[in-house]
Design an enzyme around this catalytic site. Structure first.
Site, short mmCIF file in Angstrom:
data_model
loop_
_atom_site.label_atom_id
_atom_site.label_comp_id
_atom_site.label_asym_id
_atom_site.label_seq_id
_atom_site.Cartn_x
_atom_site.Cartn_y
_atom_site.Cartn_z
N ASP A 111 63.66 44.24 -33.61
CA ASP A 111 65.01 44.68 -33.24
C ASP A 111 65.89 44.71 -34.48
OD1 ASP A 111 67.13 45.45 -31.55
OD2 ASP A 111 67.91 43.42 -31.60
N GLU A 140 62.92 50.01 -31.76
CA GLU A 140 63.90 50.74 -30.96
C GLU A 140 63.96 52.18 -31.47
OE1 GLU A 140 67.72 49.02 -31.62
OE2 GLU A 140 68.77 50.68 -30.65
N CYS A 182 67.39 39.44 -19.86
CA CYS A 182 66.71 38.20 -20.22
C CYS A 182 65.22 38.49 -20.41
CB CYS A 182 66.90 37.15 -19.13
SG CYS A 182 65.95 35.64 -19.46
N CYS A 209 63.12 36.23 -17.51
CA CYS A 209 63.15 36.47 -16.06
C CYS A 209 63.64 37.88 -15.69
CB CYS A 209 64.02 35.42 -15.36
SG CYS A 209 65.77 35.65 -15.69
N CYS A 266 70.64 32.44 -20.47
CA CYS A 266 70.44 33.02 -19.15
C CYS A 266 70.91 32.06 -18.06
CB CYS A 266 68.96 33.36 -18.95
SG CYS A 266 68.63 34.11 -17.36
N CYS A 321 67.56 31.72 -15.39
CA CYS A 321 66.39 30.88 -15.65
C CYS A 321 66.64 29.82 -16.73
CB CYS A 321 65.19 31.73 -16.04
SG CYS A 321 65.29 32.43 -17.69
N ASP A 362 69.27 38.46 -30.87
CA ASP A 362 68.44 39.53 -31.44
C ASP A 362 66.95 39.27 -31.18
OD1 ASP A 362 70.71 40.79 -32.37
OD2 ASP A 362 70.64 39.76 -34.31
ZN LIG Z 1 66.40 34.47 -17.58
#
Ligand SMILES: [Zn+2]
Length: 372
Positions: A183, A267, A319, A322, A337, A340, A347
């Site tokens: 990234d 990307e 995320c 999850c 997150c 989770c 990054d």
């Molecule tokens: Zn998560």
């Protein structure tokens, strides 16, 4: 597979004068051939082709000694460049665009000439050019394969370069066992799905600072003054140095990426770049990013490895553990997150998502090592 190598060359004064003459002759030839196409069509309704013009050139050489001084394949290449410009022009008209008519080249606007097949030889630290002689060349890496084409170019600082294009046989593709997501970082150059971030080296940041100072200095100089010219040259010199530093560094990074994994996922800027806010700093960063992808692609091809570009929209919000959306502002450096509990550099989280996108639909998805 073709590879291009760009090396600085150091012509002596006499050779430099000859190179300048060739560029000027090529420019003149380009403009004359362009005028010929324009007039033939407007006056006689004749559309000149490359073949027509090459035949005319052969005849003209007989009584124009200055044309004879240029290696014949170089002058043919000038006509081919013009032909390309016209083909592109007509193609764009056909597709309903409104392109500008091919333009005459002003003084200093014709900057390179090409030996398309023969007329040059590379031996040790000498590049021998037909009708010019042996020029010292700084070869910072070995050329692999057979050299097919040689392009001689003068940059805006008056430095000369040779771009040698060589052809090597294609390498069979390796079985993909390891995958890497890459990234573009906001503060770092890249963030990898292995958890590693790569920063620009210190000397690069120092040079950028120096450039900013030189640019400020330039902006204070009076227009048309000798001091302004001097300041302008200083800016050009530092910019060139930064570009060289950056290219060298991007070569090192791309080498590292290709050595790390069999499948490297980036990307695709053409898709997501449009959606991001654009300012100058971002533009420069995108340029470096494009180069990094290009360098990685050419090194990967040589090693039988794969580079894939994916649509990276939402990869910074999502995320990587999850799949929940975790909205962030540009200033939020950490992905935390609420679903989770995953806590990770933003990054790095994005690069893991990019890696997952690259793996999508590939049979070995379950077997590829986590994080790699
Ligand atoms: Zn998560």
């Amino acid at each position: 597979m073709k590879t291009a190598y760009k090396f600085r060359i150091y012509p002596n004064n006499q050779q430099e004068a000859m190179l300048d003459v060739i560029l000027e002759t090529c420019r003149h030839l380009y403009n004359t051939a362009l005028a010929d196409r324009k007039n033939s069509y407007e006056l006689d309704g004749i559309s000149r082709t490359y073949e027509d013009q090459a035949a005319i050139l052969t005849l003209e050489k007989k009584d124009k000694p200055y044309l004879k001084a240029v290696f014949s394949q170089i002058s043919q290449d000038v006509l081919r460049r013009l032909d390309k410009a016209f083909k592109a022009f007509f193609r764009r008209i056909k597709s309903g665009e409104d392109p500008g008519y091919p333009r005459f080249k002003g003084k200093g606007c014709y900057k390179s000439f090409t030996y398309p097949q023969v007329g040059f030889a590379l031996e040790g630290s000498k590049l021998t050019l037909s009708k010019i002689g042996s020029i010292r060349i700084f070869k910072h890496r070995e050329v692999e394969g057979k050299i097919k084409t040689c392009i001689i170019k003068r940059d805006h600082l008056g430095h000369w370069y040779a771009t040698l294009v060589s052809e090597v046989e294609d390498v069979p593709q390796v079985e993909v066992k390891t995958t890497l997501g890459v990234d573009v970082g906001i503060k770092s150059l890249v963030a990898l799905s292995t958890g590693v971030t790569i920063q620009y080296p210190r000397y690069y940041i120092r040079a950028e600072h120096k450039l900013a100072v030189a640019q400020r200095n330039l902006s204070r100089k009076k227009k048309g003054s000798a001091n302004r010219r001097k300041a302008k040259l200083e800016v050009a010199k530092i910019s060139q140095k930064i570009q060289d530093h950056r290219d060298n560094f991007l070569h090192l990074v791309s080498r590292e990426l290709v050595d790390t994994a069999d499948l490297i996922v980036f990307e695709n800027l053409n898709i997501s770049g449009m959606l991001k806010n654009h300012n100058l700093a971002k533009h420069i960063q995108d340029h470096a990013w494009g180069k990094l992808i290009q360098f990685t692609q050419s090194k990967a091809a040589k090693a039988g490895k794969i580079v894939e570009l994916v649509d990276a929209r939402y990869t910074s919000q999502k995320c990587s553990q999850c799949g929940a959306m975790v909205p962030k502002a540009l200033a939020d450096r950490v992905h935390l997150c609420t679903n989770c509990g995953l806590e990770m550099d933003r990054d790095i989280n994005a690069s893991v998502n990019i890696r997952t996108l690259g793996l999508r639909g590939r049979a070995y998805e379950g077997t590829a090592k986590a994080g790699l």
